[in-house]
Design an enzyme around this catalytic site. Structure first.
Site, PDB file in Angstrom:
ATOM      1  N   GLU A   1      -3.549   1.093  -5.938  1.00 37.79           N
ATOM      2  CA  GLU A   1      -2.563   0.083  -6.288  1.00 37.79           C
ATOM      3  C   GLU A   1      -2.383   0.077  -7.801  1.00 37.79           C
ATOM      4  O   GLU A   1      -3.303   0.416  -8.548  1.00 37.79           O
ATOM      5  CB  GLU A   1      -3.005  -1.291  -5.779  1.00 37.79           C
TER       6      GLU A   1
ATOM      7  N   CYS B   1       0.865  -1.174   0.000  1.00 38.39           N
ATOM      8  CA  CYS B   1       0.000   0.000   0.000  1.00 38.39           C
ATOM      9  C   CYS B   1       0.901   1.223   0.000  1.00 38.39           C
ATOM     10  O   CYS B   1       1.540   1.526   1.010  1.00 38.39           O
ATOM     11  CB  CYS B   1      -0.922   0.000   1.214  1.00 38.39           C
TER      12      CYS B   1
END
Length: 233
Positions: A104, A2
């Site tokens: 992402e 992340c």
């Protein structure tokens, strides 16, 4: 992993959602593109009724640079207890990292990486599992005197698998308090791929690649015939 976050719900909704008062210095501003080194809104076990702001990324002891390059913005939940740099935080400093959605990048063979926004459908904000570290020393620099935070990651769930093989530990609402109150053994059991079916994802533009782009246009769906995850269904 992340490496980018967002939090843009109105302050009143944020405080109501987590039953906590925002106490961060400088107030609260909606953020659409939070990068490593920026501030993240967190709730700690020491102050579960307060929303504070910590700087994203723990500085490893071997680094002589507090810039973005060496920051440990993620910690693998499977090995966090074994890593010296995270060991103390894992034992006693859990926190919730608040989010309206993280980003992402999907790698495609022979092509550029494609960014996706991942969010919780039906909820204005959710919490990811984090650990925090106190500041290393006294400093007149406000940013350097902020505690540091890292986000725990785990294997991808079914939604995330087509995008990336890792994802942050997204905590179901009902275990947020447990994450803060539990011992390390119990917390380890909570570090699993998100089990719910209320996460969703869609492709966005590469505006998110530049942390200087921090506005609503970052979260707009990319309009082309293959946008979204329908191609993986």
């Amino acid at each position: 992993m992340c490496g980018r976050n967002s939090l843009f719900v109105p302050r009143e909704q944020l405080e109501a959602r987590f039953d906590a008062e925002l106490v961060a210095d400088g107030g609260y501003e909606p953020r659409y593109n939070v990068a490593p080194g920026d501030g993240l809104e967190v709730i700690t076990a020491e102050a579960p009724d307060e929303i504070d702001r910590y700087r994203w990324g723990i500085v490893p002891p071997w680094s002589d640079d507090s810039g973005r390059g060496d920051l440990l913005v993620n910690a693998r939940s499977e090995t966090v207890a074994e890593k010296r740099v995270f060991r103390d935080a894992w034992k006693s400093r859990p926190c919730l990292v608040l989010s309206s959605g993280f980003y992402e990048w999907q790698s495609k063979a022979g092509g550029s990486k494609r960014p996706y926004r991942i969010y919780q459908d039906g909820d204005d904000a959710f919490a990811m599992a984090g650990l925090w570290e106190p500041p290393a020393g006294q400093s007149d620099n406000t940013e350097e005197s902020m505690p540091r935070v890292t986000i725990l990651t785990t294997e991808a769930n079914q939604l995330m698998e087509p995008i990336h093989d890792r994802m942050p530990v997204v905590l179901p609402n009902e275990v947020e308090s447990e994450w803060l109150e539990a011992d390390p053994t119990a917390r380890a059991e909570l570090c699993r791929p998100y089990p719910g079916d209320d996460l969703d994802a869609y492709e966005i533009s590469t505006r998110v690649n530049d942390p200087g782009n921090d506005d609503e246009r970052v979260i707009e769906p990319l309009e082309h015939e293959q946008s979204g995850l329908g191609e993986f269904s």
